[in-house]
Design an enzyme around this catalytic site. Structure first.
Site, PDB file in Angstrom:
ATOM      1  N   LYS A  88       1.304  -1.062   0.443  1.00  0.00           N
ATOM      2  CA  LYS A  88       0.040  -0.496  -0.307  1.00  0.00           C
ATOM      3  C   LYS A  88       0.671   1.326  -0.374  1.00  0.00           C
ATOM      4  CE  LYS A  88      -4.308   1.709   2.795  1.00  0.00           C
ATOM      5  NZ  LYS A  88      -4.784   2.109   4.118  1.00  0.00           N
ATOM      6  N   SER A 109      -9.901   1.991   2.536  1.00  0.00           N
ATOM      7  CA  SER A 109      -8.846   2.684   1.849  1.00  0.00           C
ATOM      8  C   SER A 109      -7.329   2.081   0.938  1.00  0.00           C
ATOM      9  CB  SER A 109      -8.186   3.530   2.345  1.00  0.00           C
ATOM     10  OG  SER A 109      -7.327   3.263   3.187  1.00  0.00           O
ATOM     11  N   SER A 150      -9.760  -0.686   7.215  1.00  0.00           N
ATOM     12  CA  SER A 150      -9.734  -0.203   5.547  1.00  0.00           C
ATOM     13  C   SER A 150      -8.491  -1.066   4.982  1.00  0.00           C
ATOM     14  CB  SER A 150      -8.558   0.329   5.662  1.00  0.00           C
ATOM     15  OG  SER A 150      -9.186   1.985   5.528  1.00  0.00           O
TER      16      SER A 150
END
Lengths: 475, 481
Positions: free
Chosen positions: B79, B154, B178
């Site tokens: 990420k 996210s 997330s």
């Protein structure tokens, strides 16, 4: 009309731990710009702080020295504000749970002892430094970012700039004593902000508090306070008041200048710093630190008076720094008369150090050497005056006193036969002086002794010479 | 053999047995990325060349018979809010569009040490704020199951990349769900470990008392393997727990007979999309079949979780994002006269709307005027929510719930942000309590995946992994998926 000045101080002191407060960067003054930095003290995204245990220990030492209450449970908080020297947009500090609270320092004033209470001592990180260039741009040096600090806050118990000065001196001496900071104002390792206002004691009318910043020396702090004290009193006299504002001291102009008005001051939006776990401090650790703490100045002074039978004044001077005190004690260990040694240390030794702006640590000779020198005098090996000359030599070369005495042939002539010959010779050359003396001019005796000393280049034992001359003349 | 369809563990096995080379694996995945990522948009930055170089090094190691690391040859996505030394780390924001970190995060260091191969940085909602992948400065990521739908957020890029077979495993971060919600939306496994199990050194903070790095994988074993590689104490993160290392992969196989499972009644009373509750209840039956004991439990402070989260998260966001001021790195606006103007223009121009609104809210909650009413109250409520779980875990081993009350939304479908805030209701309490949880697929409704959340106590990852593994095994035997 009578006025009372009310002063509170906020002192920031850099702790001399080996590494910074949240990372392993070297904690040192200066250095090429931005070379003592890492992702943590630069506040790079993602870098997490780890609290340096020594910083906590040093702050606890200070807390113990000032008789504070040390918290068993404390934590770090974030003080949020924007400034380019602040890398994260917040300073990791402590809000409502300071490491140390309460405590005090005692000042010795002419009218007696006065207690100045502390509100708190907390730990926090220092910021970087902005360097403003002449062309109007600002450069940033982050070597100082993350240096451990304690912030020491007093109650508004101080009532004159002189008291403030005494307080700062004593605070500095103590912090240096316990070796948590070198307290060099010129290097910024001790910084002082002042809150000051004045109250008219008859009407109880008070001026607003002025905050003084950018005070680069004790002298500047005192002058700024004196200036403000006067300014506030003038305002009160005119029935006016000052704004709640921050002012700085302008050394050149000799006055304070408004920096910013209090109304525009930031809301620091304190929040918990959860990257650092709550700090638990066990009493056992506090006791361990207490036990290992060196003797504090006040205790040492009292001991000197008792143990060495010194006057308060001597004890005060000798304990003004830990190094000087231990130099004195070491000398006494090798010598005989503590008061005589005190005279030498406070006199010739300290005078010379002050003249040359040196510290005790800079001395080239050892306490034992000074003791040996004094012993030489006491044993009538050299005269007091020769002793002073030898000491000067020791300052410069660091040689042992015996060595200097031997090399330069300074051993006092105490051999009666040898001395008598010299005295006789001098007297035979100064018959007029003998007559003068007999006619009641006492000064003539001094002259004759002086002549003998001159001939012997100071090596004659003056007491013996004195006696011999009298014996011969009156004999 | 289609390499990209292999599980991470199988890839590693075949690599060790010299059935395939590390280069084969990387090339297959690069090919896949080239095929699908223009549409899926799971990646912000690709590191193909470094990946191929690492692959060659691993092949060399195999050739000379050197020992291989736990993640040998496995292609991994990271990420883009996890720092990668020398590789752009944007946080999905214009603010850090060109930010190349000068240091390494602990997790990436550990992945590299274990011979994992990083294929790139995955897309994310800007500074991890958002749960639909609609706030990224680099465009939306699409759900590989249905390209019109959101992959969740996210960590949407990380989940989508795994689902789309662009990588075998990926790292994400989870502040309020997330990792778990995208796992649910994309039909993959997503673990949010206990706060403190995985070092956050190098995770760009959003709400640092809630943030935790976690894992997206195609199955429980793959995720456990990654956990073995990256979990454990790190002296650089003082919130990371110093405890004995647990071998998660080895511990999976233990059966779950007698395991005590709780169903929080407050969770099941919440409005959900049709069928989600039923799917989860079917899964509960599976656990009963496997010998677990299921009972209802009450978590009475659940109602306060969303508000508590919102205050604490935004307060921390407002502080954590202050460092992006245009002074030292990242975006800097042009044409400023004063320092304040530099700050304001930089932050106005480079932060997106969602980020700005959260910074503003957090600034308000921390202001001296309102801190007591909001921030301090939220801190106290957080303790109550934690206590609810502590109490439940005195009696039960794990807690089951849906991961999210919704099936994947269509991109652009939601214009009321409040819907998305309430949709985090099952995941947020876990972050507030600092405990661990996993989302695991438990079925499909009209082709869209449903995720079940398995919640465990602090540092009891093994409990949730074992439960997840037993469930997964049962389904594949039953052939239901």
């Amino acid at each position: 009309m009578a006025y009372k000045t009310i002063i509170g101080l906020e002192i920031h002191v850099e702790l001399m731990t080996n590494t910074k407060i949240f990372c392993s960067c070297t904690n040192t003054f200066g250095g090429e710009v931005n070379t003592h930095c890492c992702p943590v003290c630069l506040g790079l995204p993602g870098a997490t702080p780890v609290l340096n245990k020594s910083a906590v220990e040093y702050a606890i030492k200070a807390g113990i020295a000032f008789d504070c209450k040390i918290a068993n449970n404390t934590r770090m908080d974030r003080k949020n504000y924007f400034y380019p020297d602040l890398v994260k947009g917040f300073q990791i500090s402590q809000d409502d749970k300071p490491l140390c609270s309460g405590g005090h320092l005692e000042l010795e004033l002419e009218e007696g002892t006065k207690k100045i209470r502390l509100i708190r001592i907390h730990i926090e990180e220092d910021t970087g430094k902005s360097i403003h260039t002449e062309d109007g741009s600002s450069l940033l040096d982050y070597n100082r970012a993350g240096v451990p600090l304690v912030e020491i806050v007093t109650e508004p118990d101080i009532n004159t700039p002189e008291e403030a000065s005494l307080f700062l001196e004593k605070l500095r001496a103590t912090l240096k004593y316990i070796e948590v900071s070198d307290c060099k104002m010129e290097e910024g390792s001790l910084r002082c902000d002042v809150n000051i206002n004045v109250v008219d004691t008859e009407t109880n009318k008070k001026t607003n508090i002025t905050e003084l910043k950018n005070l680069n020396s004790f002298r500047a702090a005192v002058r700024a306070m004196e200036y403000e004290e006067k300014r506030h009193i003038e305002l009160l006299k005119r029935g006016e008041d000052t704004e709640r504002e921050t002012r700085r001291w302008d050394e050149v102009e000799g006055k304070t200048i408004v920096m910013r008005e209090k109304a525009g001051v930031a809301d620091y939006r304190y929040a918990v710093e959860s990257d650092i776990l709550p700090i638990e401090i066990e009493n056992q650790w506090i006791e361990e630190i207490r036990k290992n703490l060196p003797e504090l100045p006040q205790a040492k002074k009292e001991r000197f008076v008792k143990e060495y039978d010194l006057p308060e004044y001597d004890a005060g001077v000798l304990t003004q720094s830990r190094e000087l005190a231990s130099f004195y004690e070491e000398t006494v260990k090798h010598g005989k008369d503590p008061k005589q040694i005190s005279n030498w240390v406070m006199g010739d030794v300290l005078r010379r150090l002050n003249d040359e702006d040196l510290e005790v640590e800079d001395l080239k000779f050892k306490p034992k050497d000074l003791a040996d020198l004094i012993n030489l005098i006491n044993d009538d090996k050299i005269s007091n005056n020769i002793g002073k000359k030898v000491l000067r030599d020791m300052f410069e070369t660091g040689k042992k006193p015996e060595e200097i005495v031997k090399e330069k042939g300074l051993i006092q002539i105490s051999d009666e036969g040898e001395l008598k010959e010299i005295v006789k010779k001098v007297l035979s050359e100064n018959e007029q002086s003998i007559i003068d003396y007999k006619n009641g001019k006492d000064r003539a005796l001094g002259f004759m002794v002086g002549q003998v000393m001159k001939v012997t280049r100071g090596k004659a034992n003056p007491q013996m010479v004195n006696k011999m001359i009298l014996d011969i003349i009156e004999g | 053999m289609d390499i990209i369809k292999l599980s991470a563990i199988d890839m590693k096995e075949k690599l060790k047995n010299k059935e395939i080379s590390s280069r084969d694996i990387v090339e297959a995945h690069i090919k896949r990325i080239d095929e699908v990522d223009e549409e899926v948009n799971a990646f912000i930055t690709l590191t193909k060349e470094e990946a191929l170089n690492t692959a060659d090094e691993i092949d060399k190691k195999i050739k000379v018979g050197e020992n291989l690391g736990l993640l040998a040859g496995i292609p991994i996505g990271i990420k883009d809010n996890i720092i990668t030394y020398g590789t752009k780390t944007t946080c999905g924001s214009k603010m850090l569009e060109n930010f190349i970190p000068p240091y390494e995060s602990t997790v990436v260091e550990r992945i590299k040490k274990e011979d994992g191969i990083i294929l790139g940085k995955t897309n994310m909602d800007e500074f991890a704020m958002g749960s639909l992948m609609e706030t990224s400065y680099f465009g939306s990521t699409k759900n590989p199951i249905d390209l019109e739908r959101s992959p969740g957020g996210s960590s949407g890029g990380s989940a989508a990349a795994v689902k789309a077979e662009e990588v075998a495993l990926s790292l994400g971060s989870d502040t309020g769900g997330s990792i778990r919600q995208p796992a649910s939306y994309c039909g993959v496994v997503g673990i949010k470990p206990t706060y403190g199990l995985i070092s956050r050194y190098g995770l760009v903070s959003v709400a640092n008392s809630l943030d935790q790095i976690g894992i997206s994988g195609r199955n429980v074993s793959d995720a456990a393997l990654m956990l073995d590689a990256i979990a454990g104490h790190d002296i650089k993160d003082s919130t990371s727990m110093d405890m004995e290392n647990i071998n998660y992969l080895e511990g999976l196989n233990e059966d779950i007979k007698g395991m005590k499972i709780a169903l929080p009644k407050e969770y099941f009373n919440i409005d959900m999309d049709n069928g989600i509750k039923d799917k989860v209840m079917e899964a509960v039956k599976v656990f009963e079949t496997l010998g677990a004991e299921v009972e209802e439990v009450s978590l009475p402070n659940t109602n306060y979780a969303l508000a508590t989260y919102y205050v604490i998260a935004t307060a921390e966001i407002s502080s954590n994002l202050s460092r992006f001021d245009g002074v030292r790195y990242g975006y800097r606006a042009e044409g400023y006269e004063t320092l304040d103007e530099l700050y304001m223009k930089t932050r106005s121009e480079a932060f997106g709307k969602e980020v700005k609104s959260r910074i503003m809210a957090g600034t308000y909650f921390l202001s001296s005027e309102h801190a007591e009413e909001y921030y301090e109250k939220a801190l106290r409520l957080r303790t109550l929510i934690k206590d609810d779980f502590d109490k439940a875990f005195e009696k039960y081993d794990i807690i089951l719930s849906p991961t999210t009350p919704n099936l994947p939304f269509k991109l652009g479908e939601i214009n009321n942000p409040f819907i998305m805030e309430t949709s985090d209701i099952f995941t947020i309490p876990v972050n507030l309590a600092g405990i661990c949880a996993m989302s695991i697929p438990c079925g499909y409704i009209e082709g869209l995946p449903v995720g079940m959340q398995i919640i465990g106590d602090r540092f009891k990852e093994l409990d949730i992994l074992r439960a997840g593994y037993a469930f997964e095994k049962h389904l594949s035997i039953g052939g239901e998926r």
